[in-house]
Design a protein around this motif. Structure first.
Motif, short mmCIF file in Angstrom:
data_model
loop_
_atom_site.label_atom_id
_atom_site.label_comp_id
_atom_site.label_asym_id
_atom_site.label_seq_id
_atom_site.Cartn_x
_atom_site.Cartn_y
_atom_site.Cartn_z
N LEU A 92 0.82 -1.22 0.00
CA LEU A 92 0.00 0.00 0.00
C LEU A 92 0.85 1.27 0.00
O LEU A 92 0.38 2.33 -0.39
CB LEU A 92 -0.96 0.01 1.18
CG LEU A 92 -2.17 -0.91 1.01
CD1 LEU A 92 -3.02 -0.91 2.28
CD2 LEU A 92 -3.01 -0.52 -0.19
N GLU A 93 2.12 1.16 0.40
CA GLU A 93 3.01 2.33 0.34
C GLU A 93 3.30 2.72 -1.11
O GLU A 93 3.73 3.84 -1.37
CB GLU A 93 4.32 2.05 1.08
CG GLU A 93 4.14 1.96 2.57
CD GLU A 93 5.44 1.65 3.28
OE1 GLU A 93 6.52 2.07 2.82
OE2 GLU A 93 5.38 0.96 4.32
N PHE A 94 3.10 1.80 -2.02
CA PHE A 94 3.31 2.07 -3.45
C PHE A 94 2.18 2.94 -4.01
O PHE A 94 2.37 3.67 -4.97
CB PHE A 94 3.38 0.73 -4.21
CG PHE A 94 3.71 0.87 -5.66
CD1 PHE A 94 4.99 1.22 -6.06
CD2 PHE A 94 2.75 0.65 -6.62
CE1 PHE A 94 5.30 1.35 -7.41
CE2 PHE A 94 3.04 0.77 -7.97
CZ PHE A 94 4.32 1.12 -8.36
N MET A 95 1.02 2.89 -3.39
CA MET A 95 -0.16 3.60 -3.87
C MET A 95 -0.01 5.11 -3.65
O MET A 95 0.48 5.55 -2.62
CB MET A 95 -1.39 3.09 -3.10
CG MET A 95 -2.67 3.81 -3.42
SD MET A 95 -4.06 3.23 -2.40
CE MET A 95 -3.73 4.06 -0.87
N ASP A 96 -0.47 5.88 -4.63
CA ASP A 96 -0.55 7.33 -4.47
C ASP A 96 -1.59 7.61 -3.38
O ASP A 96 -2.72 7.14 -3.46
CB ASP A 96 -0.98 7.97 -5.79
CG ASP A 96 -1.02 9.48 -5.74
OD1 ASP A 96 -1.09 10.06 -4.63
OD2 ASP A 96 -0.98 10.10 -6.82
N PRO A 97 -1.23 8.38 -2.35
CA PRO A 97 -2.16 8.66 -1.25
C PRO A 97 -3.48 9.30 -1.70
O PRO A 97 -4.49 9.17 -1.01
CB PRO A 97 -1.38 9.61 -0.34
CG PRO A 97 0.05 9.39 -0.67
CD PRO A 97 0.09 8.96 -2.11
N ILE A 98 -3.48 9.94 -2.84
CA ILE A 98 -4.72 10.57 -3.32
C ILE A 98 -5.82 9.53 -3.58
O ILE A 98 -7.00 9.87 -3.59
CB ILE A 98 -4.45 11.43 -4.57
CG1 ILE A 98 -5.55 12.47 -4.74
CG2 ILE A 98 -4.32 10.58 -5.82
CD1 ILE A 98 -5.19 13.60 -5.67
N LEU A 99 -5.43 8.28 -3.77
CA LEU A 99 -6.41 7.21 -4.02
C LEU A 99 -7.07 6.71 -2.74
O LEU A 99 -8.03 5.94 -2.81
CB LEU A 99 -5.74 6.04 -4.74
CG LEU A 99 -5.17 6.33 -6.13
CD1 LEU A 99 -4.47 5.10 -6.68
CD2 LEU A 99 -6.27 6.79 -7.06
N ASN A 100 -6.59 7.11 -1.58
CA ASN A 100 -7.14 6.63 -0.31
C ASN A 100 -8.65 6.79 -0.20
O ASN A 100 -9.34 5.91 0.29
CB ASN A 100 -6.47 7.34 0.87
CG ASN A 100 -5.23 6.62 1.32
OD1 ASN A 100 -5.13 5.40 1.24
ND2 ASN A 100 -4.26 7.38 1.78
N ASP A 101 -9.17 7.92 -0.65
CA ASP A 101 -10.59 8.19 -0.50
C ASP A 101 -11.46 7.64 -1.62
O ASP A 101 -12.67 7.55 -1.48
CB ASP A 101 -10.82 9.71 -0.39
CG ASP A 101 -10.17 10.29 0.85
OD1 ASP A 101 -10.02 9.55 1.85
OD2 ASP A 101 -9.80 11.48 0.82
N SER A 102 -10.84 7.28 -2.75
CA SER A 102 -11.65 6.88 -3.90
C SER A 102 -11.57 5.39 -4.25
O SER A 102 -12.35 4.92 -5.06
CB SER A 102 -11.26 7.71 -5.13
OG SER A 102 -9.90 7.50 -5.44
N CYS A 103 -10.64 4.66 -3.65
CA CYS A 103 -10.47 3.24 -3.97
C CYS A 103 -10.33 2.41 -2.70
O CYS A 103 -9.76 2.88 -1.72
CB CYS A 103 -9.20 3.03 -4.81
SG CYS A 103 -9.20 3.86 -6.39
#
Length: 145
Positions: free
Chosen positions: A59-70
Motif C-alpha cells: 500500500l506504500e506504493f499507492m498514491d495517497p490521493i487514491l485513499n478516499d476513492s479506492c
C-alpha cells in the motif's frame, strides 16, 4: 520496454501484457517508469513495486490521493496483477484474458509475482557496492597543480 523486444526485437501478445502492467503500476503510484526510485542503486518502478510487495508494504506504493476513492483491496489487486504482467519472462506473464479475469474475479487465487524485467535486487547491488568499497580507491584523488 519489454525485455524480449529490447533484446531480440521479438513482439508477441505478451508484449502488450507487459505494457499494460507498467501502465497499471504507473496509474496506481502516479509515478512514471523512466527513472530510478532509489539513490543507492537503480530501482525502476516495477522493482520498487515488487520490493514493497515482498516486504508486505504494497500500500506504500499507492498514491495517497487514491485513499478516499479506492478500496485498499482493489489497489492491492491492481498492484498484484501489474506485477504479474511485468515479469521478466514472457511465459510467466498472464494473457490479457487472464488479466481481465484476475481484475474482475475477487475469489481468484493469484500466483506470487516473480522478478520483473530489468530488476536488480537490493542485496545484489549492496554486495557490489561493498565489494567496490573493499577494493579501495582505484586512483589517488589528490591533484597537484
Amino acid at each position: 520496454m519489454q525485455p524480449e523486444y529490447m533484446i531480440g526485437g521479438r513482439v508477441s501478445t505478451k508484449t502488450d501484457v507487459f505494457s499494460f502492467g507498467v501502465l497499471m503500476l504507473e496509474i496506481v503510484s502516479s509515478k512514471m517508469n523512466h527513472q530510478s526510485y532509489d539513490v543507492e542503486h537503480p530501482l525502476n518502478l516495477p522493482g520498487l513495486a515488487l520490493e514493497l510487495w515482498n516486504e508486505g508494504r504494497g500500500l506504500e506504493f499507492m498514491d495517497p490521493i487514491l485513499n478516499d476513492s479506492c478500496s485498499h483491496t482493489e489497489v492491492m489487486t491492481c498492484i498484484h496483477v501489474g506485477l504479474l504482467c511485468v515479469q521478466d519472462h514472457a511465459r510467466d506473464r498472464p494473457t490479457m484474458s487472464e488479466v481481465i479475469s484476475m481484475l474482475t474475479n475477487e475469489n481468484l487465487h493469484l500466483p506470487e509475482p516473480k522478478q520483473p524485467a530489468f530488476f536488480i535486487e537490493r542485496h545484489e547491488a549492496q554486495k557490489k557496492l561493498d565489494d567496490d568499497l573493499e577494493m579501495g580507491p582505484l586512483m589517488d584523488n589528490h591533484f597537484q597543480f
